[in-house]
Design a protein around this motif. Structure first.
Motif, PDB file in Angstrom:
ATOM      1  N   GLU A   1      26.969  54.006  30.898  1.00  0.00           N
ATOM      2  CA  GLU A   1      28.158  53.559  31.630  1.00  0.00           C
ATOM      3  C   GLU A   1      28.128  54.135  33.048  1.00  0.00           C
ATOM      4  O   GLU A   1      27.979  55.341  33.225  1.00  0.00           O
ATOM      5  CB  GLU A   1      29.421  53.995  30.889  1.00  0.00           C
ATOM      6  CG  GLU A   1      29.499  53.489  29.461  1.00  0.00           C
ATOM      7  CD  GLU A   1      29.339  51.973  29.354  1.00  0.00           C
ATOM      8  OE1 GLU A   1      30.025  51.254  30.111  1.00  0.00           O
ATOM      9  OE2 GLU A   1      28.520  51.509  28.527  1.00  0.00           O
ATOM     10  N   HIS A   2      28.260  53.284  34.019  1.00  0.00           N
ATOM     11  CA  HIS A   2      28.287  53.563  35.468  1.00  0.00           C
ATOM     12  C   HIS A   2      26.875  53.559  36.074  1.00  0.00           C
ATOM     13  O   HIS A   2      26.639  52.825  36.999  1.00  0.00           O
ATOM     14  CB  HIS A   2      29.059  54.838  35.807  1.00  0.00           C
ATOM     15  CG  HIS A   2      30.407  54.893  35.150  1.00  0.00           C
ATOM     16  ND1 HIS A   2      31.314  53.855  35.250  1.00  0.00           N
ATOM     17  CD2 HIS A   2      30.984  55.818  34.323  1.00  0.00           C
ATOM     18  CE1 HIS A   2      32.398  54.153  34.543  1.00  0.00           C
ATOM     19  NE2 HIS A   2      32.220  55.339  33.972  1.00  0.00           N
ATOM     20  N   ALA A   3      25.956  54.420  35.558  1.00  0.00           N
ATOM     21  CA  ALA A   3      24.570  54.416  36.090  1.00  0.00           C
ATOM     22  C   ALA A   3      24.576  54.355  37.620  1.00  0.00           C
ATOM     23  O   ALA A   3      23.821  53.598  38.225  1.00  0.00           O
ATOM     24  CB  ALA A   3      23.775  53.232  35.493  1.00  0.00           C
TER      25      ALA A   3
ATOM     26  N   VAL B   1      30.157  54.154  20.149  1.00  0.00           N
ATOM     27  CA  VAL B   1      30.889  55.327  20.592  1.00  0.00           C
ATOM     28  C   VAL B   1      30.669  55.503  22.092  1.00  0.00           C
ATOM     29  O   VAL B   1      29.594  55.191  22.611  1.00  0.00           O
ATOM     30  CB  VAL B   1      30.441  56.585  19.809  1.00  0.00           C
ATOM     31  CG1 VAL B   1      28.974  56.901  20.062  1.00  0.00           C
ATOM     32  CG2 VAL B   1      31.319  57.780  20.140  1.00  0.00           C
ATOM     33  N   LYS B   2      31.724  55.931  22.779  1.00  0.00           N
ATOM     34  CA  LYS B   2      31.634  56.218  24.218  1.00  0.00           C
ATOM     35  C   LYS B   2      31.520  57.727  24.379  1.00  0.00           C
ATOM     36  O   LYS B   2      32.387  58.472  23.934  1.00  0.00           O
ATOM     37  CB  LYS B   2      32.896  55.704  24.921  1.00  0.00           C
ATOM     38  CG  LYS B   2      33.146  56.296  26.301  1.00  0.00           C
ATOM     39  CD  LYS B   2      32.329  55.624  27.386  1.00  0.00           C
ATOM     40  CE  LYS B   2      32.570  56.277  28.748  1.00  0.00           C
ATOM     41  NZ  LYS B   2      33.960  56.241  29.195  1.00  0.00           N
ATOM     42  N   LEU B   3      30.442  58.160  25.013  1.00  0.00           N
ATOM     43  CA  LEU B   3      30.187  59.589  25.218  1.00  0.00           C
ATOM     44  C   LEU B   3      30.201  59.893  26.711  1.00  0.00           C
ATOM     45  O   LEU B   3      30.131  58.973  27.539  1.00  0.00           O
ATOM     46  CB  LEU B   3      28.828  59.955  24.602  1.00  0.00           C
ATOM     47  CG  LEU B   3      28.695  59.621  23.105  1.00  0.00           C
ATOM     48  CD1 LEU B   3      27.236  59.708  22.662  1.00  0.00           C
ATOM     49  CD2 LEU B   3      29.579  60.546  22.267  1.00  0.00           C
TER      50      LEU B   3
ATOM     51  N   ALA C   1      32.991  44.406  31.137  1.00  0.00           N
ATOM     52  CA  ALA C   1      32.147  45.201  30.242  1.00  0.00           C
ATOM     53  C   ALA C   1      32.563  46.670  30.171  1.00  0.00           C
ATOM     54  O   ALA C   1      31.949  47.437  29.417  1.00  0.00           O
ATOM     55  CB  ALA C   1      30.684  45.090  30.662  1.00  0.00           C
ATOM     56  N   HIS C   2      33.574  47.066  30.929  1.00  0.00           N
ATOM     57  CA  HIS C   2      34.019  48.476  30.855  1.00  0.00           C
ATOM     58  C   HIS C   2      35.453  48.562  31.358  1.00  0.00           C
ATOM     59  O   HIS C   2      35.703  48.512  32.558  1.00  0.00           O
ATOM     60  CB  HIS C   2      33.111  49.375  31.703  1.00  0.00           C
ATOM     61  CG  HIS C   2      33.457  50.830  31.647  1.00  0.00           C
ATOM     62  ND1 HIS C   2      32.535  51.802  31.331  1.00  0.00           N
ATOM     63  CD2 HIS C   2      34.623  51.498  31.838  1.00  0.00           C
ATOM     64  CE1 HIS C   2      33.114  52.991  31.336  1.00  0.00           C
ATOM     65  NE2 HIS C   2      34.391  52.835  31.658  1.00  0.00           N
ATOM     66  N   VAL C   3      36.378  48.677  30.432  1.00  0.00           N
ATOM     67  CA  VAL C   3      37.795  48.767  30.821  1.00  0.00           C
ATOM     68  C   VAL C   3      38.509  49.674  29.834  1.00  0.00           C
ATOM     69  O   VAL C   3      38.040  49.899  28.714  1.00  0.00           O
ATOM     70  CB  VAL C   3      38.442  47.356  30.841  1.00  0.00           C
ATOM     71  CG1 VAL C   3      38.374  46.683  29.492  1.00  0.00           C
ATOM     72  CG2 VAL C   3      39.893  47.404  31.325  1.00  0.00           C
TER      73      VAL C   3
ATOM     74  N   SER D   1      34.933  46.684  35.384  1.00  0.00           N
ATOM     75  CA  SER D   1      35.814  47.165  36.444  1.00  0.00           C
ATOM     76  C   SER D   1      36.210  48.633  36.306  1.00  0.00           C
ATOM     77  O   SER D   1      36.655  49.247  37.263  1.00  0.00           O
ATOM     78  CB  SER D   1      37.102  46.335  36.441  1.00  0.00           C
ATOM     79  OG  SER D   1      37.878  46.672  35.287  1.00  0.00           O
ATOM     80  N   ASP D   2      36.124  49.193  35.094  1.00  0.00           N
ATOM     81  CA  ASP D   2      36.668  50.532  34.832  1.00  0.00           C
ATOM     82  C   ASP D   2      38.174  50.598  35.097  1.00  0.00           C
ATOM     83  O   ASP D   2      38.708  51.672  35.331  1.00  0.00           O
ATOM     84  CB  ASP D   2      35.939  51.616  35.633  1.00  0.00           C
ATOM     85  CG  ASP D   2      36.053  52.999  35.000  1.00  0.00           C
ATOM     86  OD1 ASP D   2      36.513  53.102  33.835  1.00  0.00           O
ATOM     87  OD2 ASP D   2      35.715  53.989  35.678  1.00  0.00           O
ATOM     88  N   ALA D   3      38.874  49.462  35.073  1.00  0.00           N
ATOM     89  CA  ALA D   3      40.327  49.506  35.244  1.00  0.00           C
ATOM     90  C   ALA D   3      40.922  50.426  34.164  1.00  0.00           C
ATOM     91  O   ALA D   3      40.413  50.461  33.044  1.00  0.00           O
ATOM     92  CB  ALA D   3      40.908  48.096  35.094  1.00  0.00           C
TER      93      ALA D   3
HETATM   94 ZN   LIG Z   1      35.856  54.240  32.258  1.00  0.00          ZN
END
Ligand SMILES: [Zn+2]
Length: 551
Positions: free
Chosen positions: A384-386, A298-300, A88-90, A447-449
């Motif tokens: 994102e992350h929280a 959008v990613k902020l 969900a986040h890469v 994963s934020d890879a």
């Molecule tokens: Zn990231």
């Protein structure tokens, strides 16, 4: 579990792969291992039947066969299958770029470093060369490499080769020239430019001096970005992922995602969140979306990261009493982005790590919808992350319908420094998966890879076990915030599907759903925790297409 790789013959594998996309009307039956459906009423089935990219049957094997004479069969040979996993986040281009760099781990001498560089330069004839992983400790030459060593192999374009610890690099003369480093260049703060007896730079750069060259390296070309996405996607399929939410996507990357999908070179489904400067594309997304690639929002950014003390905290850092972190986007600017997102009807996905960062984003989401709770919930905005949340803010995620997009692997990487940064009291709200789920929040896991490896097995392990890969977790690391295995699976399947409005089509294995399947050599639901990160993805099926098989 005794899973053997040998039982499935090469001929059968070739046949299975040859069809790749099951032909119209053709049936494929998957069986031969536990198949976890993600459906509470019937969590385990013997067999799946797939037709035209959809699951048409989930149940007993004899029934699957009786309705489909002549179906092609794939034997899991003991491997365990699950609904396809989505990261969900890469940052997929970053994953691909990392895999494209020159890997120098294990080179035994300056001569073999030169040989690796030569081979790589032939394979990658254009652009700067970036590599990593050498260490001179046992080299017969008994010295650091120099720019002359590199110039002898590649002289026309910049070469930047980082030492394995990341605290030094050797560069060639073209890289020194690019960065404007001459014999008179002073050492930067916190860094050192090595010089020989005559005062000339040797090419060895220590600590902050490496940044002089790194910052000067040219941005990757469009072709390199396309290659990186293609390689990243292949790597991801081979690890068992069927889909991604790609964060901070540039307009250029979005175009490559579409082109790759149309060329049949994207073995993943991709939902894209754009960098703020390309947000207009999200407003226009309707026309741009194709079956496999959707622009969602959008990613902020609200604040920074915890390790570097950039995460915005309500109270000072426990190990730096003069710092509370920082906001990387002025609040008014963030709010203006959110208003545009609401007006145009696309999602906001905002990076927030500290408890102050999270509170400010929750407040801003609330205000953007002027308290219209139903509209906010329907918009499925994400944080994102929280990572660190004030206890009184935890229930707000569920109450507001804000999706917590979290990275289980961050918790097992950060457990080595987060207690020092936050102190014991704030740890209660750090990586607080249990509390978030219990208060009704949806957690979509990723994963934020390339920050983390981007391995679904590591994310799953971290979520239910909450120990690092060596089995360590401090006594203060709130073991009670780990989730159950079924919940960890949902965080990587149904929840990411929900986060992109696809929960009616994806995330479980039942008739009518898209055939997204991830099978592993370990049974994630039953095997010992330490068997899971070392297991392998053995079969990945995305939208009915076999995108990876090691059966
Ligand atoms: Zn990231």
């Amino acid at each position: 579990m005794n899973f053997s790789r040998r039982g499935f013959g090469q001929a059968a594998l070739a046949a299975a792969l040859a069809g790749c996309r099951s032909r119209a009307g053709e049936s494929v039956i998957i069986h031969g291992g536990p198949i976890y459906t993600g459906v509470a009423a019937r969590p385990l089935v013997q067999a799946l039947r797939i037709e035209n990219g959809l699951i048409v049957f989930a149940g007993p094997l004899d029934e699957a066969r009786s309705n489909a004479r002549g179906a092609r069969e794939i034997d899991l040979n003991g491997a365990a299958a699950f609904p396809g996993l989505t990261d969900a986040h890469v940052h997929l281009a970053g994953v691909g770029m990392t895999s494209m760099r020159l890997d120098l781990t294990g080179v035994g001498s300056i001569a073999s470093l030169q040989e690796s560089l030569r081979a790589y330069s032939v394979e990658h004839p254009n652009g700067a060369i970036v590599g990593r992983g050498w260490i001179e400790t046992h080299w017969p030459e008994r010295r650091f490499p120099t720019r002359a060593d590199l110039d002898a192999v590649v002289s026309e374009r910049p070469v930047f080769l980082e030492r394995i610890d990341g605290h030094a690099a050797v560069v060639n003369s073209a890289a020194l020239a690019l960065a404007g480093i001459g014999d008179d260049t002073p050492d930067p703060a916190g860094g050192h430019i090595e010089r020989d007896a005559s005062g000339a730079a040797t090419g060895m750069l220590i600590d902050n001096a490496t940044g002089l060259v790194e910052r000067a390296l040219p941005a990757p070309t469009s072709q390199m970005v396309r290659d990186a996405l293609r390689r990243g996607a292949q790597l991801y399929a081979s690890r068992g992922w069927v889909g991604i939410c790609n964060m901070s996507t540039s307009g250029q990357e979005a175009a490559h995602f579409r082109d790759l999908a149309e060329a049949g070179e994207l073995p993943l489904r991709a939902d894209l969140y754009l960098q703020p400067q390309d947000a207009q594309l999200a407003a226009d997304a309707g026309e741009l979306n194709i079956a496999k690639v959707h622009i969602r929002g959008v990613k902020l950014y609200m604040d920074g990261a915890l390790g570097s003390r950039g995460a915005a905290l309500l109270a000072p850092y426990s190990d730096a009493p003069s710092s509370r972190g920082l906001l990387v986007t002025p609040l008014e600017e963030l709010r203006a982005h959110l208003r545009r997102a609401r007006e145009a009807g696309y999602q906001a996905a905002t990076h927030a790590i500290g408890d102050r960062g999270n509170r400010l984003v929750l407040d801003a989401y609330h205000d953007t919808f002027a308290g219209d709770a139903a509209a906010l919930r329907a918009a499925r905005w994400r944080i994102e992350h929280a990572q660190v949340i004030a206890p009184e803010d935890i229930p707000r995620f569920g109450a507001m319908g804000v999706i917590a997009s979290m990275q289980p692997s961050h918790a097992i990487s950060d457990l080595h420094f987060a207690p020092a940064r936050l102190g014991p009291d704030r740890l209660a709200g750090a990586y607080a998966w249990r509390a978030l789920l219990d208060s009704g929040a949806v957690i979509a896991a990723g994963s934020d890879a390339p920050v983390e490896k981007g391995d679904p097995l590591i994310e799953f392990y971290a979520a239910f076990h909450r120990h690092d890969l060596s089995g360590f977790a401090g006594s203060d690391w709130n073991a009670g915030q780990a989730v159950r295995r079924e919940e960890a699976l949902r965080m990587l399947t149904a929840a990411p599907a929900y986060s992109v409005f696809e929960e009616q089509r994806r995330g479980t294995l039942e008739a009518g759903r898209v055939a997204d399947i991830s099978a592993f050599s370990a049974d994630l639901m039953r095997d010992e925790p330490d068997a899971i990160p070392v297991a392998e993805a053995v079969l990945t099926v995305a939208g009915g297409v076999i995108t990876h098989s090691a059966l």
